[in-house]
Design a protein around this motif. Structure first.
Motif, PDB file in Angstrom:
ATOM      1  N   ALA A 168       0.853  -1.152   0.013  1.00  0.00           N
ATOM      2  CA  ALA A 168       0.100   0.028  -0.047  1.00  0.00           C
ATOM      3  C   ALA A 168       0.920   1.233   0.069  1.00  0.00           C
ATOM      4  CB  ALA A 168      -0.929   0.310   1.279  1.00  0.00           C
ATOM      5  N   TYR A 208       0.653   5.669   1.014  1.00  0.00           N
ATOM      6  CA  TYR A 208      -0.084   6.543   1.776  1.00  0.00           C
ATOM      7  C   TYR A 208       0.762   7.945   1.570  1.00  0.00           C
ATOM      8  CZ  TYR A 208      -1.723   2.475   4.614  1.00  0.00           C
ATOM      9  OH  TYR A 208      -2.263   1.352   4.990  1.00  0.00           O
ATOM     10  N   TYR A 241      -3.631   0.321  -2.778  1.00  0.00           N
ATOM     11  CA  TYR A 241      -3.538  -0.947  -1.891  1.00  0.00           C
ATOM     12  C   TYR A 241      -3.529  -2.083  -3.136  1.00  0.00           C
ATOM     13  CZ  TYR A 241      -8.495  -1.469  -2.869  1.00  0.00           C
ATOM     14  OH  TYR A 241      -9.914  -1.564  -3.317  1.00  0.00           O
ATOM     15  N   TYR A 286       4.610   7.054   2.056  1.00  0.00           N
ATOM     16  CA  TYR A 286       5.218   5.819   2.748  1.00  0.00           C
ATOM     17  C   TYR A 286       4.400   4.764   1.910  1.00  0.00           C
ATOM     18  CZ  TYR A 286       6.025   8.798   6.788  1.00  0.00           C
ATOM     19  OH  TYR A 286       6.674  10.026   7.427  1.00  0.00           O
ATOM     20  N   GLN A 344       3.980   0.542   2.579  1.00  0.00           N
ATOM     21  CA  GLN A 344       3.483  -0.280   3.625  1.00  0.00           C
ATOM     22  C   GLN A 344       3.302  -1.715   3.025  1.00  0.00           C
ATOM     23  OE1 GLN A 344      -0.367  -0.339   4.885  1.00  0.00           O
ATOM     24  NE2 GLN A 344      -0.160  -2.407   5.808  1.00  0.00           N
ATOM     25  N   TYR A 365       1.839  -5.532   3.559  1.00  0.00           N
ATOM     26  CA  TYR A 365       0.994  -6.223   4.745  1.00  0.00           C
ATOM     27  C   TYR A 365       0.711  -7.769   4.358  1.00  0.00           C
ATOM     28  CZ  TYR A 365      -2.130  -4.950   0.920  1.00  0.00           C
ATOM     29  OH  TYR A 365      -3.111  -4.855  -0.174  1.00  0.00           O
ATOM     30  N   ILE A 412       3.630  -5.877  10.399  1.00  0.00           N
ATOM     31  CA  ILE A 412       3.291  -4.972   9.185  1.00  0.00           C
ATOM     32  C   ILE A 412       4.418  -3.937   9.312  1.00  0.00           C
ATOM     33  CG2 ILE A 412       1.856  -2.860   8.480  1.00  0.00           C
ATOM     34  CD1 ILE A 412      -0.438  -4.680   9.399  1.00  0.00           C
ATOM     35  N   PHE A 464       6.593  -0.290   7.436  1.00  0.00           N
ATOM     36  CA  PHE A 464       6.323   0.950   6.613  1.00  0.00           C
ATOM     37  C   PHE A 464       7.927   1.071   6.150  1.00  0.00           C
ATOM     38  CE2 PHE A 464       2.290   2.642   7.132  1.00  0.00           C
ATOM     39  CZ  PHE A 464       1.932   2.188   8.297  1.00  0.00           C
ATOM     40  N   LEU A 488       6.281   6.366  10.009  1.00  0.00           N
ATOM     41  CA  LEU A 488       5.136   5.682  10.512  1.00  0.00           C
ATOM     42  C   LEU A 488       5.578   4.308  10.969  1.00  0.00           C
ATOM     43  CD1 LEU A 488       2.442   6.117   7.891  1.00  0.00           C
ATOM     44  CD2 LEU A 488       2.550   7.241   9.921  1.00  0.00           C
ATOM     45  N   GLU A 489       5.029   3.845  12.316  1.00  0.00           N
ATOM     46  CA  GLU A 489       5.470   2.718  12.969  1.00  0.00           C
ATOM     47  C   GLU A 489       4.105   1.680  13.223  1.00  0.00           C
ATOM     48  OE1 GLU A 489       8.155   0.274  16.474  1.00  0.00           O
ATOM     49  OE2 GLU A 489       7.516   2.606  16.576  1.00  0.00           O
ATOM     50  N   TRP A 490       3.655   0.585  12.848  1.00  0.00           N
ATOM     51  CA  TRP A 490       2.532   0.101  13.017  1.00  0.00           C
ATOM     52  C   TRP A 490       2.947  -0.653  14.583  1.00  0.00           C
ATOM     53  CZ3 TRP A 490       2.989  -5.484  14.194  1.00  0.00           C
ATOM     54  CH2 TRP A 490       1.683  -6.015  14.670  1.00  0.00           C
ATOM     55  N   LEU A 507      -8.190  -4.876   4.645  1.00  0.00           N
ATOM     56  CA  LEU A 507      -7.012  -5.971   4.111  1.00  0.00           C
ATOM     57  C   LEU A 507      -5.867  -5.804   4.556  1.00  0.00           C
ATOM     58  CD1 LEU A 507      -8.014  -5.598   0.147  1.00  0.00           C
ATOM     59  CD2 LEU A 507      -8.597  -7.544   1.699  1.00  0.00           C
ATOM     60  N   LYS A 508      -5.779  -5.537   5.739  1.00  0.00           N
ATOM     61  CA  LYS A 508      -4.456  -4.990   6.620  1.00  0.00           C
ATOM     62  C   LYS A 508      -3.720  -3.886   6.041  1.00  0.00           C
ATOM     63  CE  LYS A 508      -2.575  -9.327   6.600  1.00  0.00           C
ATOM     64  NZ  LYS A 508      -1.621 -10.283   6.941  1.00  0.00           N
ATOM     65  N   THR A 509      -4.693  -2.927   5.280  1.00  0.00           N
ATOM     66  CA  THR A 509      -4.158  -1.641   4.893  1.00  0.00           C
ATOM     67  C   THR A 509      -4.687  -0.987   6.301  1.00  0.00           C
ATOM     68  OG1 THR A 509      -5.697  -1.127   3.517  1.00  0.00           O
ATOM     69  CG2 THR A 509      -3.637  -2.081   2.625  1.00  0.00           C
ATOM     70  N   PHE A 510      -4.907   0.640   6.225  1.00  0.00           N
ATOM     71  CA  PHE A 510      -5.363   1.320   6.981  1.00  0.00           C
ATOM     72  C   PHE A 510      -6.010   2.444   6.284  1.00  0.00           C
ATOM     73  CE2 PHE A 510      -2.897  -0.836   9.885  1.00  0.00           C
ATOM     74  CZ  PHE A 510      -1.649  -0.957   9.667  1.00  0.00           C
TER      75      PHE A 510
END
Lengths: 107, 117
Positions: free
Chosen positions: A34, A36, A49, A87, A89, A91, A96, A98, B45-47, B101-104
């Motif tokens: 994905a 962002y 995505y 960014y 990412q 998944y 997860i 980034f 960013l950090e999950w 789908l495990k994105t945000f």
């Protein structure tokens, strides 16, 4: 843990021109990637995505491509509102992760 | 309209605790996995953690495992993050984010947590 590496760290492009941002995964993430966009003081916004599917409401000038370990985000004709940090990412696997981000700035 | 509103951030001493909340509206909360994602000042960013719709599946980043606990209350449309044994490196804006789908796909505006003596 899959490490995501974005390049370049900063990209300077003139409005109206095309911008190409890259993201590389340390191992295959299939198409589970994905992108962002984040502007100063704002939360990130989902752009892409599945490596290439635009999220709801995202303009057609944003496109994503790639699979496996190499991915690209292309902005076909930069508008003033597109200058931001981007960014990637993955998944495909937990955790997860980034990329560190690419800052897109006005040339 | 989907809305996610975080609260509970603030200044806490190292070793202290804090509980973050996220109030959700505009969608069927109980149908979605939810997440916490953080961003240290000037950083990326950090999950942090994810919880499935019925709380059956929970995941944590290694950096917070054993110290943070994610939970949710579907009756109250709320997500929580209990943070214990806080460290300076936990200083960040903490975002609540809905999973797709495990994105945000939707994010709150974030709440700032500062760990400092």
């Amino acid at each position: 843990e899959i490490v995501m590496t974005q390049s370049p760290a900063t990209l300077s492009v003139s409005p109206g021109e095309r911008a190409t941002l890259s993201c590389r995964a340390s191992q295959s993430v299939s198409s589970n990637l994905a992108w962002y966009q984040q502007k100063p003081g704002q939360a990130p916004r989902l752009l892409i995505y599945g490596a290439s599917t635009r999220a709801t409401g995202i303009p057609a000038r944003f496109s994503g491509s790639g699979s496996g370990t190499e991915f690209t985000l292309t902005i076909s004709s930069l508008q003033s509102e597109d200058f931001a940090v981007y960014y990637c990412q993955q998944y495909n696997n937990w955790p997860i992760t980034f990329g560190q981000g690419t800052r897109l700035e006005i040339k | 309209e989907v809305q996610l509103v975080e609260s509970g951030g603030g200044l806490v001493k190292p070793g202290g605790s804090l509980r973050l909340s996220c109030a959700a509206s505009g969608f069927t909360f109980s149908s979605y996995s939810m997440n916490w994602v953080r961003q240290a000042p000037g950083k990326g960013l950090e999950w942090v953690s994810s919880i499935s719709s019925s709380s059956s599946y929970i995941y944590y980043a290694d950096s917070v495992k054993g110290r943070f606990t994610i939970s949710r209350d579907n009756a109250k449309n709320s997500l929580y993050l209990q943070m214990n044994s806080l460290r300076a490196e936990d200083t960040a804006v903490y975002y609540c984010a809905r999973a797709y789908l495990k994105t945000f796909d939707y994010w709150g505006q974030g709440t700032l947590v500062t760990v400092s003596s």
